[in-house]
Design a protein around this motif. Structure first.
Motif, PDB file in Angstrom:
ATOM      1  N   VAL A  31     -34.621  10.307  57.716  1.00 39.08           N
ATOM      2  CA  VAL A  31     -34.631   8.952  57.153  1.00 39.08           C
ATOM      3  C   VAL A  31     -35.935   8.689  56.406  1.00 39.08           C
ATOM      4  O   VAL A  31     -35.943   8.109  55.310  1.00 39.08           O
ATOM      5  CB  VAL A  31     -34.412   7.914  58.268  1.00 39.08           C
ATOM      6  CG1 VAL A  31     -34.502   6.497  57.715  1.00 39.08           C
ATOM      7  CG2 VAL A  31     -33.064   8.127  58.932  1.00 39.08           C
ATOM      8  N   LEU A  32     -37.055   9.110  56.974  1.00 41.94           N
ATOM      9  CA  LEU A  32     -38.339   8.893  56.301  1.00 41.94           C
ATOM     10  C   LEU A  32     -38.415   9.661  54.986  1.00 41.94           C
ATOM     11  O   LEU A  32     -38.963   9.158  53.995  1.00 41.94           O
ATOM     12  CB  LEU A  32     -39.481   9.311  57.227  1.00 41.94           C
ATOM     13  CG  LEU A  32     -39.724   8.430  58.453  1.00 41.94           C
ATOM     14  CD1 LEU A  32     -40.892   8.968  59.265  1.00 41.94           C
ATOM     15  CD2 LEU A  32     -39.993   6.982  58.052  1.00 41.94           C
ATOM     16  N   MET A  33     -37.869  10.867  54.951  1.00 40.87           N
ATOM     17  CA  MET A  33     -37.868  11.637  53.709  1.00 40.87           C
ATOM     18  C   MET A  33     -36.951  10.996  52.670  1.00 40.87           C
ATOM     19  O   MET A  33     -37.220  11.051  51.471  1.00 40.87           O
ATOM     20  CB  MET A  33     -37.437  13.082  53.993  1.00 40.87           C
ATOM     21  CG  MET A  33     -38.463  13.881  54.760  1.00 40.87           C
ATOM     22  SD  MET A  33     -37.908  15.553  55.178  1.00 40.87           S
ATOM     23  CE  MET A  33     -37.731  16.267  53.548  1.00 40.87           C
ATOM     24  N   ARG A  34     -35.881  10.384  53.137  1.00 42.50           N
ATOM     25  CA  ARG A  34     -34.999   9.660  52.213  1.00 42.50           C
ATOM     26  C   ARG A  34     -35.728   8.494  51.555  1.00 42.50           C
ATOM     27  O   ARG A  34     -35.615   8.280  50.342  1.00 42.50           O
ATOM     28  CB  ARG A  34     -33.783   9.154  52.995  1.00 42.50           C
ATOM     29  CG  ARG A  34     -32.941   8.087  52.316  1.00 42.50           C
ATOM     30  CD  ARG A  34     -32.111   8.639  51.215  1.00 42.50           C
ATOM     31  NE  ARG A  34     -31.085   7.683  50.788  1.00 42.50           N
ATOM     32  CZ  ARG A  34     -30.348   7.797  49.714  1.00 42.50           C
ATOM     33  NH1 ARG A  34     -30.522   8.835  48.912  1.00 42.50           N
ATOM     34  NH2 ARG A  34     -29.429   6.904  49.405  1.00 42.50           N
ATOM     35  N   LEU A  35     -36.525   7.755  52.325  1.00 42.63           N
ATOM     36  CA  LEU A  35     -37.240   6.608  51.780  1.00 42.63           C
ATOM     37  C   LEU A  35     -38.469   7.042  50.981  1.00 42.63           C
ATOM     38  O   LEU A  35     -38.730   6.527  49.894  1.00 42.63           O
ATOM     39  CB  LEU A  35     -37.650   5.667  52.909  1.00 42.63           C
ATOM     40  CG  LEU A  35     -36.521   5.040  53.727  1.00 42.63           C
ATOM     41  CD1 LEU A  35     -37.088   4.154  54.824  1.00 42.63           C
ATOM     42  CD2 LEU A  35     -35.580   4.245  52.840  1.00 42.63           C
ATOM     43  N   ARG A  36     -39.221   7.970  51.519  1.00 38.52           N
ATOM     44  CA  ARG A  36     -40.476   8.356  50.879  1.00 38.52           C
ATOM     45  C   ARG A  36     -40.243   9.106  49.571  1.00 38.52           C
ATOM     46  O   ARG A  36     -40.867   8.814  48.551  1.00 38.52           O
ATOM     47  CB  ARG A  36     -41.299   9.217  51.850  1.00 38.52           C
ATOM     48  CG  ARG A  36     -42.421  10.009  51.231  1.00 38.52           C
ATOM     49  CD  ARG A  36     -43.527   9.141  50.666  1.00 38.52           C
ATOM     50  NE  ARG A  36     -44.488   9.945  49.947  1.00 38.52           N
ATOM     51  CZ  ARG A  36     -44.474  10.168  48.645  1.00 38.52           C
ATOM     52  NH1 ARG A  36     -43.540   9.616  47.877  1.00 38.52           N
ATOM     53  NH2 ARG A  36     -45.381  10.919  48.072  1.00 38.52           N
ATOM     54  N   LEU A  37     -39.349  10.093  49.571  1.00 37.34           N
ATOM     55  CA  LEU A  37     -39.142  10.935  48.407  1.00 37.34           C
ATOM     56  C   LEU A  37     -37.943  10.511  47.570  1.00 37.34           C
ATOM     57  O   LEU A  37     -37.747  11.044  46.480  1.00 37.34           O
ATOM     58  CB  LEU A  37     -38.971  12.400  48.834  1.00 37.34           C
ATOM     59  CG  LEU A  37     -40.139  13.005  49.615  1.00 37.34           C
ATOM     60  CD1 LEU A  37     -39.811  14.423  50.040  1.00 37.34           C
ATOM     61  CD2 LEU A  37     -41.407  12.986  48.781  1.00 37.34           C
ATOM     62  N   GLY A  38     -37.127   9.595  48.087  1.00 35.21           N
ATOM     63  CA  GLY A  38     -35.941   9.176  47.350  1.00 35.21           C
ATOM     64  C   GLY A  38     -34.930  10.285  47.174  1.00 35.21           C
ATOM     65  O   GLY A  38     -34.248  10.354  46.148  1.00 35.21           O
ATOM     66  N   LEU A  39     -34.796  11.165  48.174  1.00 34.77           N
ATOM     67  CA  LEU A  39     -33.897  12.314  48.061  1.00 34.77           C
ATOM     68  C   LEU A  39     -32.444  11.872  48.106  1.00 34.77           C
ATOM     69  O   LEU A  39     -32.089  10.902  48.773  1.00 34.77           O
ATOM     70  CB  LEU A  39     -34.169  13.308  49.197  1.00 34.77           C
ATOM     71  CG  LEU A  39     -35.586  13.887  49.261  1.00 34.77           C
ATOM     72  CD1 LEU A  39     -35.714  14.812  50.457  1.00 34.77           C
ATOM     73  CD2 LEU A  39     -35.919  14.631  47.982  1.00 34.77           C
ATOM     74  N   GLN A  40     -31.599  12.625  47.406  1.00 37.00           N
ATOM     75  CA  GLN A  40     -30.169  12.357  47.417  1.00 37.00           C
ATOM     76  C   GLN A  40     -29.556  12.839  48.734  1.00 37.00           C
ATOM     77  O   GLN A  40     -30.127  13.676  49.446  1.00 37.00           O
ATOM     78  CB  GLN A  40     -29.488  13.055  46.238  1.00 37.00           C
ATOM     79  CG  GLN A  40     -29.990  12.602  44.881  1.00 37.00           C
ATOM     80  CD  GLN A  40     -29.686  11.141  44.606  1.00 37.00           C
ATOM     81  OE1 GLN A  40     -28.647  10.622  45.010  1.00 37.00           O
ATOM     82  NE2 GLN A  40     -30.583  10.462  43.909  1.00 37.00           N
ATOM     83  N   ILE A  41     -28.372  12.311  49.034  1.00 37.45           N
ATOM     84  CA  ILE A  41     -27.702  12.672  50.282  1.00 37.45           C
ATOM     85  C   ILE A  41     -27.386  14.173  50.313  1.00 37.45           C
ATOM     86  O   ILE A  41     -27.555  14.830  51.352  1.00 37.45           O
ATOM     87  CB  ILE A  41     -26.418  11.849  50.455  1.00 37.45           C
ATOM     88  CG1 ILE A  41     -26.738  10.346  50.511  1.00 37.45           C
ATOM     89  CG2 ILE A  41     -25.687  12.256  51.729  1.00 37.45           C
ATOM     90  CD1 ILE A  41     -27.603   9.944  51.672  1.00 37.45           C
ATOM     91  N   GLU A  42     -26.942  14.718  49.178  1.00 37.05           N
ATOM     92  CA  GLU A  42     -26.631  16.151  49.132  1.00 37.05           C
ATOM     93  C   GLU A  42     -27.865  16.997  49.404  1.00 37.05           C
ATOM     94  O   GLU A  42     -27.784  18.039  50.068  1.00 37.05           O
ATOM     95  CB  GLU A  42     -26.030  16.516  47.770  1.00 37.05           C
ATOM     96  CG  GLU A  42     -24.663  15.919  47.503  1.00 37.05           C
ATOM     97  CD  GLU A  42     -24.752  14.498  46.970  1.00 37.05           C
ATOM     98  OE1 GLU A  42     -25.879  13.943  46.943  1.00 37.05           O
ATOM     99  OE2 GLU A  42     -23.706  13.924  46.595  1.00 37.05           O
ATOM    100  N   ASP A  43     -29.007  16.568  48.891  1.00 36.24           N
ATOM    101  CA  ASP A  43     -30.252  17.299  49.117  1.00 36.24           C
ATOM    102  C   ASP A  43     -30.605  17.299  50.603  1.00 36.24           C
ATOM    103  O   ASP A  43     -30.984  18.326  51.173  1.00 36.24           O
ATOM    104  CB  ASP A  43     -31.369  16.658  48.299  1.00 36.24           C
ATOM    105  CG  ASP A  43     -32.628  17.506  48.253  1.00 36.24           C
ATOM    106  OD1 ASP A  43     -32.682  18.527  48.958  1.00 36.24           O
ATOM    107  OD2 ASP A  43     -33.561  17.167  47.519  1.00 36.24           O
ATOM    108  N   LEU A  44     -30.479  16.144  51.232  1.00 35.24           N
ATOM    109  CA  LEU A  44     -30.776  16.059  52.669  1.00 35.24           C
ATOM    110  C   LEU A  44     -29.813  16.911  53.479  1.00 35.24           C
ATOM    111  O   LEU A  44     -30.199  17.515  54.484  1.00 35.24           O
ATOM    112  CB  LEU A  44     -30.711  14.602  53.123  1.00 35.24           C
ATOM    113  CG  LEU A  44     -31.790  13.677  52.553  1.00 35.24           C
ATOM    114  CD1 LEU A  44     -31.483  12.233  52.906  1.00 35.24           C
ATOM    115  CD2 LEU A  44     -33.163  14.056  53.075  1.00 35.24           C
TER     116      LEU A  44
END
Length: 399
Positions: free
Chosen positions: A160-173
């Motif tokens: 979740v933090l990487m999603r917010l901090r880096l703005g990663l897409q769901i597929e990337d995660l």
């Protein structure tokens, strides 16, 4: 015709005799004997037994057997080497497949404070574990029986933090954490965002007036006119996808930004601590309306000053009953120029209120707020901004 002489008859007799022209068999025997004599002489003149054996084998016609035996030995050695290389590659492949099938662990991120700061926005590894300990009690209350988890709580928190901090897409995660389905990453984010907002909300502390005065920066203390400033207000807008609904598209369209946005009110103390974050509102709402609806005026004590931008034009009917005063830069609607005093006042207020813009910039360190957020994330926009504001407060103070 002349008669044949006796000398010519003797010459013809000598040419036709057997001694002059030897038979074919005798000629071949003479050649083989000469060749054997030559080889025997060469063999006797050398001292290397291998060369002698080679010469004898040539004479006996056994050369082919020696070459075949040497070639077979070389092929067998190469085959053994290929088998060993094949076994090594199979073992390496099995090891890599075992690693690929394991879920991603946060250990590679938690190796140093620098990697933690880059991937999560947190200042250190210690802060990561402290927040995780704060969240786990809230997480245990929401745990339901069902399928076993693919990721541990630390992994989900990191996701979740990487999603917010880096703005990663769901597929990337999904690929980074080796999840079986993209929907699994979406479910983790959907579950954790409200959970983090609930756990982080107590960290947005509304300080007392005494505390604000104790931490008042020297720049404010030097200006007697602004020594009673309790809070600095400013609005923060971030872009969202255009809704398909015409009414929602109209509500979220911001004339100031020229696109569909979500608007949030930030309240920052003079020393640069985010102490208030409003709910998310459509981008068409004005600064005055969001200030009144957010309820921040009820939190400020009488006699306190509010510093804001010139867009906050609150009326006296809203401020006088509460005993409040708004400090904004002077502005002109016509073509009249500012006086020297007004220019100086504008410069002083702009230098003092820059702190709120710095705090908003620190919140936007989370790249999720810098990208265009999907419509599906608008419902959790209030929680996301609150989380980003807390992460901004956890960073080193503004100097």
């Amino acid at each position: 015709m002349r008669p044949v002489t006796s000398a010519e008859c003797a010459a013809a007799a000598s040419i036709g005799s057997p001694a002059a022209v030897p038979p074919v068999a005798e000629a071949v025997g003479m050649d083989v004997a000469a060749e054997a004599s030559t080889l025997g002489t060469s063999a006797s003149s050398t001292s290397d037994p291998h060369e002698i054996g080679a010469a004898v084998s040539i004479v006996d016609g056994n050369t082919g057997s020696h070459n075949v035996n040497g070639g077979t030995t070389g092929i067998e050695e190469q085959l053994e080497l290929c088998k060993e290389e094949n076994a090594r590659l199979r073992a390496e492949k099995a090891e890599l497949e075992a690693i690929a099938n394991k879920p991603c662990k946060p250990g590679w991120v938690l190796e140093s404070d620098d990697t933690v700061h880059y991937y999560t926005g947190l200042p250190s590894v210690k802060v990561f574990h402290s927040l995780l300990d704060l969240i786990l009690p809230h997480l245990n209350q929401k745990v339901k029986s069902g399928r076993p988890r693919q990721l541990q709580p630390a992994d989900e928190f990191l996701l979740v933090l990487m999603r917010l901090r880096l703005g990663l897409q769901i597929e990337d995660l999904q690929h980074r954490f080796r999840l079986k389905a993209k929907s699994r990453a979406s479910k983790i984010i959907k579950k954790w965002i409200p959970l983090l907002a609930c756990a982080f909300k107590p960290l947005l502390v509304w300080p007392s007036r005494r505390r604000v005065l104790q931490c008042m920066p020297a720049a404010f203390k030097a200006q007697q006119t602004y020594k009673n400033v309790r809070i600095i207000l400013d609005c923060f807008e971030f872009e969202m996808e255009a809704p398909s609904s015409l009414s929602l598209n109209t509500m979220t369209y911001s004339r100031y930004k020229g696109r569909n946005t979500v608007k949030v009110l930030f309240g920052v103390t003079p020393d640069g601590f985010v102490s208030f974050v409003s709910r998310a509102y459509p981008g068409s709402i004005s600064d005055n309306s969001i200030t009144i609806k957010s309820g921040i005026l009820d939190m400020i004590s009488p006699g306190d000053d509010i510093m804001a931008d010139k867009g906050f034009t609150l009326s006296n009917s809203e401020l006088q009953p509460r005993g409040l005063r708004v400090v904004v830069p002077p502005f002109r609607c016509g073509a009249v120029q500012f006086s020297t005093q007004e220019v100086e006042t504008t410069k002083v207020i702009a230098n003092l209120r820059i702190v709120v813009e710095n705090c908003i910039m620190r919140a936007r360190y989370c790249r999720f707020l810098r990208n265009q957020i999907p419509v599906s994330s608008v419902r959790t926009a209030s929680d996301i901004v609150l989380i980003c504001a807390v992460l901004a407060n956890l960073r080193p103070p503004i100097r």
